[in-house]
Design a protein around this motif. Structure first.
Motif, PDB file in Angstrom:
ATOM      1  N   GLU A  39       0.836  -1.192   0.000  1.00  0.00           N
ATOM      2  CA  GLU A  39       0.000   0.000   0.000  1.00  0.00           C
ATOM      3  C   GLU A  39       0.877   1.249   0.000  1.00  0.00           C
ATOM      4  OE1 GLU A  39      -2.756   1.328   3.441  1.00  0.00           O
ATOM      5  OE2 GLU A  39      -3.958   0.041   2.122  1.00  0.00           O
ATOM      6  N   PRO A  40       0.658   2.175  -0.936  1.00  0.00           N
ATOM      7  CA  PRO A  40       1.505   3.372  -0.994  1.00  0.00           C
ATOM      8  C   PRO A  40       1.125   4.394   0.069  1.00  0.00           C
ATOM      9  CG  PRO A  40      -0.205   3.509  -2.646  1.00  0.00           C
ATOM     10  CD  PRO A  40      -0.355   2.154  -1.997  1.00  0.00           C
ATOM     11  N   LYS A  41       2.024   5.348   0.286  1.00  0.00           N
ATOM     12  CA  LYS A  41       1.749   6.459   1.203  1.00  0.00           C
ATOM     13  C   LYS A  41       1.182   7.655   0.451  1.00  0.00           C
ATOM     14  CE  LYS A  41       3.342   4.483   4.949  1.00  0.00           C
ATOM     15  NZ  LYS A  41       2.447   4.109   6.060  1.00  0.00           N
ATOM     16  N   TRP A  42       1.529   7.775  -0.809  1.00  0.00           N
ATOM     17  CA  TRP A  42       1.019   8.876  -1.622  1.00  0.00           C
ATOM     18  C   TRP A  42       0.783   8.398  -3.050  1.00  0.00           C
ATOM     19  CZ3 TRP A  42       3.930  10.046  -5.867  1.00  0.00           C
ATOM     20  CH2 TRP A  42       5.283   9.724  -5.839  1.00  0.00           C
ATOM     21  N   ILE A  90      -3.472   7.984   3.128  1.00  0.00           N
ATOM     22  CA  ILE A  90      -2.845   8.016   1.809  1.00  0.00           C
ATOM     23  C   ILE A  90      -3.176   9.359   1.149  1.00  0.00           C
ATOM     24  CG2 ILE A  90      -2.706   6.932  -0.458  1.00  0.00           C
ATOM     25  CD1 ILE A  90      -3.690   4.328   0.870  1.00  0.00           C
ATOM     26  N   ASP A 113       6.363   5.530  -1.308  1.00  0.00           N
ATOM     27  CA  ASP A 113       6.485   5.607   0.145  1.00  0.00           C
ATOM     28  C   ASP A 113       7.967   5.755   0.457  1.00  0.00           C
ATOM     29  OD1 ASP A 113       7.590   3.075  -0.229  1.00  0.00           O
ATOM     30  OD2 ASP A 113       5.927   1.997   0.711  1.00  0.00           O
ATOM     31  N   GLU A 114       8.326   5.546   1.726  1.00  0.00           N
ATOM     32  CA  GLU A 114       9.718   5.727   2.118  1.00  0.00           C
ATOM     33  C   GLU A 114      10.649   4.667   1.519  1.00  0.00           C
ATOM     34  OE1 GLU A 114       7.578   3.072   4.878  1.00  0.00           O
ATOM     35  OE2 GLU A 114       7.192   5.094   4.112  1.00  0.00           O
ATOM     36  N   ARG A 115      10.076   3.591   0.988  1.00  0.00           N
ATOM     37  CA  ARG A 115      10.890   2.509   0.425  1.00  0.00           C
ATOM     38  C   ARG A 115      11.126   2.636  -1.072  1.00  0.00           C
ATOM     39  NH1 ARG A 115       7.612  -2.636   2.177  1.00  0.00           N
ATOM     40  NH2 ARG A 115       9.080  -3.610   0.714  1.00  0.00           N
ATOM     41  N   GLU A 117       9.467   4.290  -5.204  1.00  0.00           N
ATOM     42  CA  GLU A 117       8.406   4.862  -6.016  1.00  0.00           C
ATOM     43  C   GLU A 117       8.161   4.010  -7.259  1.00  0.00           C
ATOM     44  OE1 GLU A 117       9.240   8.924  -6.979  1.00  0.00           O
ATOM     45  OE2 GLU A 117       9.652   9.489  -4.890  1.00  0.00           O
TER      46      GLU A 117
END
Length: 220
Positions: A39-42, A90, A113-115, A117
């Motif tokens: 699941e992405p953060k943005w 999100i 996310d922090e990991r 794109e």
């Protein structure tokens, strides 16, 4: 244009109103989610052509977000997808683009996310069918109608043959295969659509092939 069945015209079981603008959009989003593997953060979604003109009235915005939340085309949660994404924290941004694309129903998805794109361009070609035409700058043609493997690898002699030999060893039939590269001798991407699902042990074997960097499976 030829149709294989009536479902190519009326589309899949779905949350309406449009197979092209709703079901197709949801499938584009869901392929992007499958490739991102979490699941992405943005999320940033750019609409072009007909998508840009009618996305609110046809529910393209909620459908594509629903796909990015891993909802199938008939999942009733799609109706509340944008609100659900907000509840999950999100950040979702929609952009309307004026650029003329080759197909009128085109969407560009950027997510991360922090990991890491991911950037993907998909088109909805009718009846809920889609094609993914770009992934992280690589040109490709992925229908999303069959199980597929995306294999990132160094552009070196013999790599394609070695991957094909592994698939042949386990009698995996290749329905469509193409290779894209940004620059000769650098990184390349194999897109392989197959006729049956690929087990995880085979993915690990493919990842052990010399010059293969990453293997991602997409299940139909």
């Amino acid at each position: 244009m030829k149709f294989k069945s009536v479902f190519d015209i009326i589309g899949p079981i779905m949350i309406g109103p449009s197979s092209s603008h709703t079901a197709g959009a949801a499938r584009i989003g869901r392929v992007a989610r499958s490739l991102f593997e979490r699941e992405p953060k943005w999320i940033k979604i750019s609409f072009y052509g007909s998508f840009a003109n009618t996305y609110k009235g046809h529910g393209t915005d909620i459908a594509i977000v629903g796909g990015l939340l891993d909802y199938d085309t008939d999942d009733e949660r799609i109706i509340q997808a944008i609100e659900i994404a907000k509840q999950k924290g999100i950040e979702v941004t929609f952009l309307i683009e004026d650029a003329i694309m080759d197909h009128p129903n085109t969407a560009r998805i950027q997510m991360g996310d922090e990991r890491g794109e991911l950037e993907l361009v998909g088109i909805s070609i009718g009846g809920g069918k889609i094609e993914i035409i770009e992934l992280n700058g690589f040109q490709l043609k992925l229908s999303g109608n069959h199980p597929a493997l995306l294999i990132a690898h160094n552009d070196r002699f013999g790599t394609i043959a070695k991957v094909s030999n592994v698939l042949a060893k386990y009698e995996i039939n290749i329905g469509h295969m193409e290779v894209s590269r940004k620059e000769e001798g650098m990184q390349a991407l194999m897109t392989i659509e197959v006729d049956q699902n690929v087990e995880d042990f085979l993915l690990r074997e493919l990842e052990g092939v010399e010059n293969v960097l990453k293997v991602t499976k997409i299940i139909d």
